[in-house]
Enzyme design. Structure first.
Site, PDB file in Angstrom:
ATOM      1  N   GLU A   4       0.921  -1.254  -0.189  1.00  0.00           N
ATOM      2  CA  GLU A   4       0.133  -0.246   0.173  1.00  0.00           C
ATOM      3  C   GLU A   4       0.535   0.810   0.464  1.00  0.00           C
ATOM      4  O   GLU A   4       2.043   1.373   0.710  1.00  0.00           O
ATOM      5  CB  GLU A   4      -0.672  -0.085   1.205  1.00  0.00           C
ATOM      6  CG  GLU A   4      -1.449  -1.580   0.697  1.00  0.00           C
ATOM      7  CD  GLU A   4      -2.582  -1.632   2.503  1.00  0.00           C
ATOM      8  OE1 GLU A   4      -2.611  -0.130   3.077  1.00  0.00           O
ATOM      9  OE2 GLU A   4      -3.517  -2.195   2.341  1.00  0.00           O
ATOM     10  N   CYS A  29      -1.534  -6.987   6.641  1.00  0.00           N
ATOM     11  CA  CYS A  29      -0.575  -8.075   5.897  1.00  0.00           C
ATOM     12  C   CYS A  29       0.233  -8.994   6.893  1.00  0.00           C
ATOM     13  O   CYS A  29      -0.114  -9.861   7.601  1.00  0.00           O
ATOM     14  CB  CYS A  29       0.135  -8.181   4.584  1.00  0.00           C
ATOM     15  SG  CYS A  29      -1.077  -7.470   3.240  1.00  0.00           S
TER      16      CYS A  29
HETATM   17  P1  NAD Z   1      -9.881  -5.429   1.426  1.00  0.00           P
HETATM   18  O1  NAD Z   1     -10.680  -5.644   3.155  1.00  0.00           O
HETATM   19  O2  NAD Z   1      -9.414  -3.550   1.302  1.00  0.00           O
HETATM   20  O3  NAD Z   1     -10.751  -5.528   0.583  1.00  0.00           O
HETATM   21  C1  NAD Z   1     -11.538  -7.193   0.790  1.00  0.00           C
HETATM   22  C2  NAD Z   1     -12.834  -6.635  -0.559  1.00  0.00           C
HETATM   23  O4  NAD Z   1     -13.344  -7.417  -0.629  1.00  0.00           O
HETATM   24  C3  NAD Z   1     -13.681  -5.983   0.615  1.00  0.00           C
HETATM   25  O5  NAD Z   1     -14.490  -5.085  -0.052  1.00  0.00           O
HETATM   26  C4  NAD Z   1     -15.079  -6.490   1.168  1.00  0.00           C
HETATM   27  O6  NAD Z   1     -16.132  -5.868   0.688  1.00  0.00           O
HETATM   28  C5  NAD Z   1     -14.285  -7.570  -0.393  1.00  0.00           C
HETATM   29  N1  NAD Z   1     -15.663  -9.458   0.103  1.00  0.00           N
HETATM   30  C6  NAD Z   1     -15.600 -10.096   1.011  1.00  0.00           C
HETATM   31  N2  NAD Z   1     -16.268 -11.018   0.773  1.00  0.00           N
HETATM   32  C7  NAD Z   1     -16.735 -11.069  -0.484  1.00  0.00           C
HETATM   33  C8  NAD Z   1     -17.182 -11.917  -1.600  1.00  0.00           C
HETATM   34  N3  NAD Z   1     -17.996 -12.885  -0.917  1.00  0.00           N
HETATM   35  N4  NAD Z   1     -18.039 -11.503  -2.591  1.00  0.00           N
HETATM   36  C9  NAD Z   1     -16.865 -10.230  -2.847  1.00  0.00           C
HETATM   37  N5  NAD Z   1     -16.323  -9.662  -2.171  1.00  0.00           N
HETATM   38  C10 NAD Z   1     -16.333  -9.800  -1.707  1.00  0.00           C
HETATM   39  O7  NAD Z   1      -8.298  -6.324   1.979  1.00  0.00           O
HETATM   40  P2  NAD Z   1      -7.023  -6.306   0.364  1.00  0.00           P
HETATM   41  O8  NAD Z   1      -6.387  -5.575   1.521  1.00  0.00           O
HETATM   42  O9  NAD Z   1      -7.498  -5.797  -0.478  1.00  0.00           O
HETATM   43  O10 NAD Z   1      -7.028  -7.681   0.770  1.00  0.00           O
HETATM   44  C11 NAD Z   1      -7.039  -8.762   0.391  1.00  0.00           C
HETATM   45  C12 NAD Z   1      -6.054  -9.752   0.156  1.00  0.00           C
HETATM   46  O11 NAD Z   1      -5.448  -9.994  -0.590  1.00  0.00           O
HETATM   47  C13 NAD Z   1      -5.684 -10.341   1.154  1.00  0.00           C
HETATM   48  O12 NAD Z   1      -5.479 -11.925   1.777  1.00  0.00           O
HETATM   49  C14 NAD Z   1      -4.725  -9.974   2.194  1.00  0.00           C
HETATM   50  O13 NAD Z   1      -4.151 -10.942   2.891  1.00  0.00           O
HETATM   51  C15 NAD Z   1      -3.971 -10.077   0.888  1.00  0.00           C
HETATM   52  N6  NAD Z   1      -2.530  -9.162   0.657  1.00  0.00           N
HETATM   53  C16 NAD Z   1      -3.185  -8.144   1.128  1.00  0.00           C
HETATM   54  C17 NAD Z   1      -1.953  -6.438   0.361  1.00  0.00           C
HETATM   55  C18 NAD Z   1      -2.469  -4.909   1.201  1.00  0.00           C
HETATM   56  O14 NAD Z   1      -1.131  -4.436   0.868  1.00  0.00           O
HETATM   57  N7  NAD Z   1      -3.470  -4.740   1.131  1.00  0.00           N
HETATM   58  C19 NAD Z   1      -0.593  -6.587  -0.302  1.00  0.00           C
HETATM   59  C20 NAD Z   1      -0.483  -8.162  -0.805  1.00  0.00           C
HETATM   60  C21 NAD Z   1      -2.087  -9.103  -0.456  1.00  0.00           C
END
Ligand code: NAD
Length: 440
Positions: free
Chosen positions: A153, A261
């Site tokens: 991020e 994370c």
């Molecule tokens: P986030 O919480 O910002 O977004 C997740 C989204 O998924 C939310 O908008 C939620 O409403 C939606 N959601 C939940 N259930 C759903 C469903 N059944 N159908 C459709 N949408 C649904 O999460 P994020 O930070 O984007 O992280 C997502 C994944 O990626 C996690 O596993 C995280 O560990 C991984 N990740 C995050 C980052 C980071 O920097 N944020 C980096 C690498 C990996």
């Protein structure tokens, strides 16, 4: 290629937008109707540098759409990415309920030979479970792939469009070829596309995050020792960083890592280890060291006031868990603010973009200041928690005028302690012995 991103958060929105930017037809799906309405109305639900312009351009061109409807988003899609959250459950393991729900909801609409790609960070074995959840709802043949995401991020677009590597876990070469085609525009500088087994790819993401978290906890521990023995962590860091075997990255001491994370991924990896009969000694210690590090600023401030901060006014600069994001998940600032409030202090905070998110958690328990200088008005101490660029070179004379007493506890080592003493501040960083203001 027609691509669907399920989950339109930091990962789904950034990666979906970048795929659209490289010419694909992308639909971002989310269960959050408000988020989808905002995006369809031209708004952006998160702060990420450069993202607003990219989303606008690709939405206007028709390559990027937003919906809550699986029956609209999945049919015709060649690649479906699962990007939903995987928070930790009460035991510290990864909670897969959103992943399962996404898998089950997409199943009836899958095209033959579509590739279902898990980009969410999930414990080893999850992709096999996803396969089972989908197969329980459809007979349509499809491919599975694991494609861990390494974006940070605050620099997410650059990280995604110029990756160090792309890792994909598959059972069949055909699935790997489809995913590789999608990534080709981002791998033109000879960075590798690494295809491997599904379980290995699932492990790569956790291993990478656990390594980085370990480096942070390690340098924080060394910093805490430096402070007690009159060594300067900045000098020590330089001395070890030039060793090619060690390097400089992730060796800045601070007030502990936060975000969505590292904390949860370290705990999830430790849970996987325990479930499989391996004792995660290092990982548990990394987590515990980090939790302790989040207390360091409070302890220093309390000691400064001989054990009680009651009645003191503390200014806090920086709320997000790191600069250039509005994400406050597991942010060290929240730990400090709660400790200060509980101990009877008045807290005034400022952050370039994270104030709204903190208001949802802390309401009117603290005072929010639009400009960081305003937080210093009448403050007895300034605590710096996040290293936003605008905090690096402030007008110290102006700060001194505004504060009750010129005392700074810097959780990010932004300033030179000798210069700060000359400027008339009592200054304490992390891993540096505190210096009182000099009389010069
Ligand atoms: P986030 O919480 O910002 O977004 C997740 C989204 O998924 C939310 O908008 C939620 O409403 C939606 N959601 C939940 N259930 C759903 C469903 N059944 N159908 C459709 N949408 C649904 O999460 P994020 O930070 O984007 O992280 C997502 C994944 O990626 C996690 O596993 C995280 O560990 C991984 N990740 C995050 C980052 C980071 O920097 N944020 C980096 C690498 C990996």
């Amino acid at each position: 290629m027609k691509v669907t991103m399920i989950g339109t958060g930091y990962v789904g929105l950034v990666t979906g937008t970048c795929f659209a930017e490289s010419g694909n037809d992308v639909t971002c799906l989310d269960v959050d109707q408000k988020k989808v309405d905002l995006l369809n109305g031209g708004g952006i639900p998160i702060y990420e540098p450069g993202l607003t312009e990219l989303v606008r351009r690709n939405s206007e061109s028709g390559r990027l759409k937003f919906t809550t409807d699986y029956s609209e988003a999945i049919p015709g899609s060649k690649c479906i990415f699962i990007c939903v959250g995987t928070p930790q459950d009460e035991s510290g393991a990864a909670d897969l309920k959103y992943v399962q729900s996404a898998a089950e909801q997409m199943a009836p609409y899958l095209d033959k030979d579509a590739v279902v790609i898990c980009k969410s960070t999930v414990p080893v074995g999850t992709n096999r479970k996803v396969r089972g959840w989908i197969q329980a709802k459809t007979d349509t043949p499809f491919y599975s792939a694991s494609n861990p995401e390494f974006l940070k991020e605050g620099a997410a677009i650059d990280d995604f469009t110029k990756p160090d590597r792309v890792v994909v876990g598959v059972d069949e070469a055909a699935a790997s070829e489809i995913v590789e085609e999608l990534y080709k525009p981002f791998l033109r500088t000879e960075k590798p596309y690494i295809s491997m087994g599904i379980e290995s790819a699932e492990m790569v993401k956790y291993a990478a995050n656990c390594m980085l978290a370990t480096k942070i906890s390690f340098i924080n521990e060394i910093a805490n020792i430096c402070e007690q023995v009159d060594a300067d962590i900045n000098e020590v860091r330089k001395g070890i960083g030039h060793d090619a075997r060690i390097g400089f990255s992730f060796l800045f001491p601070g007030v502990g890592y936060g975000g969505s994370c590292f904390p949860k991924d370290v705990r999830a990896m430790a849970s996987v280890a325990e479930e499989n009969g391996v004792k995660p000694r290092i990982l548990r210690t990394v987590d515990e060291t980090n939790d302790q590090q989040k207390n360091v600023l409070f302890e220093k401030i309390k000691n400064h006031f001989d054990g009680s901060v009651s009645g003191q006014t503390i200014a806090v600069w920086g709320l997000s868990f790191k600069p250039r994001t509005d994400d406050i998940r597991e942010a060290p600032s929240l730990v400090l603010i709660r400790q200060l409030l509980e101990a009877g202090a008045t807290v005034k905070v400022s952050d370039p973009v994270a104030i709204e998110n903190v208001k949802h958690q802390l309401g009117d328990a603290i005072e929010y200041c639009e400009h960081h200088y305003d937080a210093c008005d009448g403050a007895d101490v300034l605590a710096i928690v996040t290293e936003w660029n605008e905090f690096r070179n402030p007008d110290f004379d102006y700060i001194k005028l505004k504060m009750n007493s010129p005392v700074i506890f810097d959780g990010r080592n932004l300033y030179d302690r000798h210069q700060m003493a000359k400027r008339g501040f009592t200054y304490s960083g992390i891993g540096l012995a505190a210096l009182p203001a000099s009389d010069e």
